[in-house]
Design a protein around this motif. Sequence first.
Motif, PDB file in Angstrom:
ATOM      1  N   LYS A   1      78.762  24.958  66.946  1.00  0.00           N
ATOM      2  CA  LYS A   1      78.886  25.004  68.405  1.00  0.00           C
ATOM      3  C   LYS A   1      77.663  24.377  69.046  1.00  0.00           C
ATOM      4  O   LYS A   1      76.588  24.303  68.432  1.00  0.00           O
ATOM      5  CB  LYS A   1      79.013  26.459  68.887  1.00  0.00           C
ATOM      6  CG  LYS A   1      80.302  27.166  68.506  1.00  0.00           C
ATOM      7  CD  LYS A   1      80.330  28.561  69.143  1.00  0.00           C
ATOM      8  CE  LYS A   1      81.643  29.265  68.886  1.00  0.00           C
ATOM      9  NZ  LYS A   1      81.686  30.588  69.559  1.00  0.00           N
TER      10      LYS A   1
ATOM     11  N   ARG B   1      87.898  36.032  77.964  1.00  0.00           N
ATOM     12  CA  ARG B   1      88.219  35.694  79.352  1.00  0.00           C
ATOM     13  C   ARG B   1      88.722  36.945  80.071  1.00  0.00           C
ATOM     14  O   ARG B   1      89.645  37.605  79.596  1.00  0.00           O
ATOM     15  CB  ARG B   1      89.287  34.608  79.407  1.00  0.00           C
ATOM     16  CG  ARG B   1      89.674  34.178  80.823  1.00  0.00           C
ATOM     17  CD  ARG B   1      90.838  33.205  80.773  1.00  0.00           C
ATOM     18  NE  ARG B   1      91.189  32.664  82.084  1.00  0.00           N
ATOM     19  CZ  ARG B   1      90.659  31.582  82.600  1.00  0.00           C
ATOM     20  NH1 ARG B   1      89.762  30.897  81.918  1.00  0.00           N
ATOM     21  NH2 ARG B   1      91.021  31.157  83.801  1.00  0.00           N
TER      22      ARG B   1
ATOM     23  N   ARG C   1      74.864  29.726  66.759  1.00  0.00           N
ATOM     24  CA  ARG C   1      75.812  28.773  67.333  1.00  0.00           C
ATOM     25  C   ARG C   1      75.754  27.447  66.583  1.00  0.00           C
ATOM     26  O   ARG C   1      76.791  26.829  66.306  1.00  0.00           O
ATOM     27  CB  ARG C   1      75.519  28.563  68.821  1.00  0.00           C
ATOM     28  CG  ARG C   1      75.836  29.755  69.706  1.00  0.00           C
ATOM     29  CD  ARG C   1      75.562  29.444  71.171  1.00  0.00           C
ATOM     30  NE  ARG C   1      76.428  28.392  71.679  1.00  0.00           N
ATOM     31  CZ  ARG C   1      77.644  28.584  72.187  1.00  0.00           C
ATOM     32  NH1 ARG C   1      78.141  29.812  72.238  1.00  0.00           N
ATOM     33  NH2 ARG C   1      78.358  27.568  72.641  1.00  0.00           N
TER      34      ARG C   1
ATOM     35  N   GLN D   1      86.013  32.076  69.537  1.00  0.00           N
ATOM     36  CA  GLN D   1      86.267  31.093  70.592  1.00  0.00           C
ATOM     37  C   GLN D   1      85.783  31.573  71.957  1.00  0.00           C
ATOM     38  O   GLN D   1      85.431  30.757  72.805  1.00  0.00           O
ATOM     39  CB  GLN D   1      87.763  30.780  70.667  1.00  0.00           C
ATOM     40  CG  GLN D   1      88.347  30.238  69.376  1.00  0.00           C
ATOM     41  CD  GLN D   1      87.774  28.884  69.012  1.00  0.00           C
ATOM     42  OE1 GLN D   1      87.551  28.044  69.881  1.00  0.00           O
ATOM     43  NE2 GLN D   1      87.507  28.674  67.725  1.00  0.00           N
ATOM     44  N   GLY D   2      85.799  32.869  72.186  1.00  0.00           N
ATOM     45  CA  GLY D   2      85.320  33.366  73.467  1.00  0.00           C
ATOM     46  C   GLY D   2      86.234  34.417  74.059  1.00  0.00           C
ATOM     47  O   GLY D   2      87.260  34.799  73.474  1.00  0.00           O
TER      48      GLY D   2
ATOM     49  N   SER E   1      84.923  33.508  82.000  1.00  0.00           N
ATOM     50  CA  SER E   1      85.157  33.162  80.601  1.00  0.00           C
ATOM     51  C   SER E   1      83.856  32.702  79.950  1.00  0.00           C
ATOM     52  O   SER E   1      82.949  32.207  80.621  1.00  0.00           O
ATOM     53  CB  SER E   1      86.217  32.055  80.491  1.00  0.00           C
ATOM     54  OG  SER E   1      85.786  30.890  81.178  1.00  0.00           O
ATOM     55  N   ASP E   2      83.775  32.886  78.640  1.00  0.00           N
ATOM     56  CA  ASP E   2      82.633  32.389  77.872  1.00  0.00           C
ATOM     57  C   ASP E   2      83.138  31.798  76.576  1.00  0.00           C
ATOM     58  O   ASP E   2      84.278  32.050  76.163  1.00  0.00           O
ATOM     59  CB  ASP E   2      81.618  33.513  77.615  1.00  0.00           C
ATOM     60  CG  ASP E   2      82.176  34.614  76.703  1.00  0.00           C
ATOM     61  OD1 ASP E   2      82.345  34.357  75.490  1.00  0.00           O
ATOM     62  OD2 ASP E   2      82.431  35.730  77.186  1.00  0.00           O
ATOM     63  N   ASP E   3      82.308  30.989  75.927  1.00  0.00           N
ATOM     64  CA  ASP E   3      82.692  30.368  74.647  1.00  0.00           C
ATOM     65  C   ASP E   3      81.932  31.024  73.506  1.00  0.00           C
ATOM     66  O   ASP E   3      81.547  30.365  72.545  1.00  0.00           O
ATOM     67  CB  ASP E   3      82.428  28.862  74.682  1.00  0.00           C
ATOM     68  CG  ASP E   3      80.940  28.534  74.807  1.00  0.00           C
ATOM     69  OD1 ASP E   3      80.150  29.439  75.117  1.00  0.00           O
ATOM     70  OD2 ASP E   3      80.579  27.363  74.580  1.00  0.00           O
TER      71      ASP E   3
END
Length: 797
Positions: free
Chosen positions: A403, A509, A398, A506-507, A425-427
């Motif tokens: 990030k 959802r 990350r 980006q993740g 959701s996650d990143d």
Amino acid sequence: MVIPLDPALMDTFCQEVEQQVAVLNRSLLDLEAHADLSAPGLEALEALMRSAHSLKGTARMLELQPVVELIHRLEACFVAIQHQGSGLEPASAPLEPTSAPLEPATALPPSGPPLQSREIDQFLAVVDWLEQLGKATAETLHPWLQSQATALETLQNQLKQFLIAHGSDSGLELSQSASVNPTASRSGPLSTRDPSALAQSGGESIDRVVRVSADNLHRIISLAGESLVDANWLQPFADSLSQIKLAQQELAKTLEHLEREINHHFSHNPALEPNLPNQAVISYEHLIHAARHQEQQCRDLLDDRLSDLELYVRRSLNLSDRLYREVIHAHMRPFSDGVAGFPRMVRDLSQQVQKKVRFEVIGKATLVDRDILKKLEAPLTHILRNAIDHGIEPVAQRESLGKPPQGLIRLEALHRGGMLVISISDDGRGIDLEALRQKVCDRGWVTPEMAPKLSTQELLDFLFLPGFSTAPQVTDLSGRGVGLDVAKTMAEEVGGRVQVSSQQGQGTRFSFQLPLTLSVMRALLVQIGGEPYAFPLARVDQIVRIPATSVAWVEGRRFFHKDNQNIGLIPAHTILEVPSLNLSSTDLAVVVIQDRGQAYGLVVEDFLGEEDLVVRPLDPRLGRVRDISAVALLQNGNPVVIVDVGELVRSIDQYLSTHQGLPIGWDSYPTPHQGHCILVVDDSPTVRETQRRILVEQGYSVNQVGSGLEAWEALGEQPYDLVITDVDMPGMTGVELVRKIRNHSRFQSLPVIMVSYRDRPEDQALGLEAGANLYLTKSSFQDDTFLQAVHTLLGTA
């Protein structure tokens, strides 16, 4: 001798343990997040001390001495942390029970060793042990405590070492005042104690609760729904009385008109009066007067009763509606109740895989149906575990990507548009679409030629197939290969749906759209076999009325074209095995349903509208009823069955796989195309659809296939009046198909039109030599040449 505990008292104790364990878990995670003992950290300590103190009081009331000692030492650890963070000296005397928790001190730099995650782990281990304690019953409690002697001693020693390390001897031994003499005489049998006293122990009050079984609550909801339905019956009576009132007013006008006519008749015909006795005239007047008097009395009485009834209707509807809403509300729980264990799970799993994860829950107060909340646990757990294992990147990765080192997972609940929306959701790294595309292709679900044409959403939908996983290896953490089909299955079971979106790097959802409650359902009402049937509105893709002339044929079955999709048609009464009624000869009422990618158009007799239904389970004595999930009462009081859409689609699949040709009873439906049937052969879906639309508009029945081989198979399944084929196709070309047709005795007289982009004379000659009746270019679609050729060969010009 151990005196058995009172079951009611033990149930209350278990409820207290459950509540306080949730507080301890949440507050320990907050303390770990604010180990610097800033204001949030000290607030967490306050909550921990209050919870431990309250729990110790309830254990003391049940005279559970080992439990009292453990919680006492845990409480002492929290006091030591607070004193350390405030710069105060650790307390040297054992902690005495007080009526109120210690006041927090102003946050100052720690004076002792900083709090470590492993020490939080020790506290959490105690909480886990208490959670197991809360699952015991009055009969199993004492045997379970005896079996836990070793584990209890280990936990006590760990807490003792913590106190020593933090310079405190508080809590190492219980003082005489804090201990309980197990041989002391009791003031009376334990069962005579008021269970509500447990809720007041520890100096804090909580809302009083009454435990009601799920079955009882469902029955109450059903009765409240029936009450609402019965209240709605009153309005038609009020409407009927209003109609009577109008009729009464018309009667009054008639009497007035009659009186005027009689008076007018006598006044303009004086010669009649000498021939008419006076008593007869008086009798007429008396009758008219009496009729008007009675009419007025009836009108006044009707007005009074109608006003009373309208008032009663309003009050009854309002009362029934309030009762119904309150009962439904009683079946709802805050979203936080169902996800209380998730922060702890995320914390433990992220430590297990050595990742940093911040977990946020938004919309904790959002009300969720108890049954839905229970069903959500498994899919949400699976998605969260996947996010930690596969979504969130390791810290080093990350940081290299720019990030934050700590990943973010957000769980959110809200009401939107009359639905419950749950999103996770996650990143993290997101889903690698190309790797997913390759996986789908390797599984053989799509051909290598089709795989590049799949859209992003079509690709992501494969994630929900049973057993499908993109993980390179199976792990215990992410479910041992159990796919996301558990999420899709759960959503569809309750009449909802789930979708996934992702952006690489980006993740990801996941979003659930679920009904607000399982007790009430918005349904589409249709008529099948002369009876009403209810379809959960959330499971209905669309409803359409299609002209009978727009129905086409595909391999012996009928379909219609909608939104760039061919949807198979099947009569509803055939699958449900009920008698059929005659349908309109001009159009068909179609309910489009879908499950696991299979879409069908269910032909029904009529649409009856939408209605909110109070769902009631089927009587167990009926056993399992195929394709039916529940029952309900309509607003008019009539019963209606609720269709299980998922099972109905599976029944359709099974029926079509075991029956050849048209479904039984299809001949009772209107035939959309009387006359000629045409087979269109072209490997281009666009060209096939263009030809189909042109021909259907002219009233022809059309079947279409994508290759010469499929065309040859179709010719063996049913008769055709004309074949229109492309020239260049994979496998078997149009020229080869025409030669095969002409070499077969059955098809020697079958008209064939070849249509191609090739317009050279030698190409036309090759097609005609093969046996085609006509050779046209595809530009003929733009004028009347194509249709004129079809009309000529079929004799319909």
